[in-house]
Design an enzyme around this catalytic site. Structure first.
Site, PDB file in Angstrom:
ATOM      1  N   LYS A 272      -0.547   5.155   8.670  1.00  0.00           N
ATOM      2  CA  LYS A 272       0.174   5.509   7.439  1.00  0.00           C
ATOM      3  C   LYS A 272      -0.799   5.674   6.272  1.00  0.00           C
ATOM      4  CE  LYS A 272       1.506   2.255   5.025  1.00  0.00           C
ATOM      5  NZ  LYS A 272       0.988   1.392   3.926  1.00  0.00           N
TER       6      LYS A 272
ATOM      7  N   THR B 225       0.850  -1.188   0.000  1.00  0.00           N
ATOM      8  CA  THR B 225       0.000   0.000   0.000  1.00  0.00           C
ATOM      9  C   THR B 225       0.887   1.240   0.000  1.00  0.00           C
ATOM     10  OG1 THR B 225      -1.782  -1.118   1.180  1.00  0.00           O
ATOM     11  CG2 THR B 225      -1.797   1.282   1.215  1.00  0.00           C
TER      12      THR B 225
ATOM     13  N   LYS C 211      -7.104   1.761  -2.931  1.00  0.00           N
ATOM     14  CA  LYS C 211      -6.748   1.204  -1.628  1.00  0.00           C
ATOM     15  C   LYS C 211      -6.801   2.275  -0.537  1.00  0.00           C
ATOM     16  CE  LYS C 211      -5.324  -1.531   1.572  1.00  0.00           C
ATOM     17  NZ  LYS C 211      -3.997  -2.143   1.630  1.00  0.00           N
TER      18      LYS C 211
END
Length: 306
Positions: free
Chosen positions: A259, A116, A191
């Site tokens: 994150k 990701t 995502k």
């Protein structure tokens, strides 16, 4: 059975065998990567693994994998190489340098990054892989440890369509759904959108569970009522049970959710899209990290809120 039908079936079997025989590299054997690589090995693929901490390769070698010496050697020896690392910095480091993927990719071999990252990082890696003579596909996944183990991830692919077609048999082993989303960057964006929603949902869910119990309500009854109504969803059901048991066994590290929220907010800034709810959720996860819960499951944000 007609000769023509037999020929068609034999052709399909041969095609499947050819797909199975493709050699696959897998870089990054954390919570997710280990399970994904294991499923590929069990499905009959010829898999070569590598991890920065080489001890993590032992379990997969015991299952039948080969162990590579470096990202370069894996990329140079495999038809396509998959990567699953923690963040943009790790994804870039894996590709760069004399022992990186770019040094070995060449000859139209494929590189599929399932980490990701933000769209800028993905495009940077794509340009480097293409310049080095390889093909690139981003394919971040939606799902945590259990879906990775069960082969039911949602794989968000974008980039080189020929590589997508080549990777499809592997995707079908690792996931239940693998839509092709177009140009490089769109998989990363999808995502971040999905994980931003998940982080926001978990933050308000934690607030609700804390508020209800402090008001004297039974935690299990709160979960049962939520599960019976319009807000019912697998995450609330699964994470809710964890909250009540105070069990924060990691399937998705909290620091990685923070994150992803950070990257989603940065994307919002790029696109001039206000994201006030995501920003508030990000602060909750940042506080959880400061409190010492970075490596626990995302459900541990509850401990920082209650």
């Amino acid at each position: 059975m007609s000769t023509e039908l037999v020929a068609i079936q034999l052709s399909e079997i041969t095609s499947t065998r050819e797909n199975k025989m493709k050699s696959i590299g897998f870089l990054g054997l954390g919570i997710m990567g280990n399970a994904m690589a294991a499923n590929l090995i069990k499905a009959g693929f010829d898999v070569t693994v590598w991890n920065r901490n080489s001890a993590k390769c032992a379990e997969l070698v015991a299952l039948g994998a080969q162990q590579g010496d470096s990202p370069k050697s894996v990329a140079a020896s495999c038809d396509m190489t998959f990567a699953m690392v923690s963040d943009p910095e790790a994804a870039l480091a894996l590709c760069q340098g004399p022992d990186g993927v770019m040094a070995g990719i060449g000859d139209n071999r494929g590189y599929v990054d399932m980490s990701t990252v933000d769209d800028k990082t993905s495009k940077t890696i794509a340009a480097s892989i293409t310049q080095a003579g390889g093909r690139y596909l981003e394919a971040p996944v939606s799902g945590t440890k259990k879906p990775a183990e069960d082969g039911t991830l949602i794989i968000l692919a974008a980039g080189d369509q020929s590589l997508y077609d080549d990777a499809k048999p592997a995707f079908e082993v690792m996931g239940k759904m693998s839509p092709y989303l177009g140009d490089v960057g769109q998989g990363a964006n999808m995502k971040l959108v999905v994980n931003m929603m998940m982080g926001g949902m978990l933050s308000i869910f934690s607030e609700g569970m804390s508020l209800g119990q402090k008001a004297g309500l039974d935690g299990q009854q709160i979960l049962d009522i939520v599960d019976a109504g319009a807000m019912a969803n697998p995450m609330f059901k699964g994470k809710g049970a964890m909250l009540l048991k105070e069990d924060y066994t990691t399937s998705f590290p909290l620091k990685h959710m923070q994150k992803d929220l950070r990257l989603a907010i940065a994307l919002g800034d790029q696109l001039d899209q206000p994201l006030p709810t995501a920003a508030i959720a990000n602060e909750a996860f940042k506080q959880a990290i400061k409190t010492g819960f970075a490596d626990e499951d995302i459900a541990a944000v509850y401990k920082a809120i209650k």
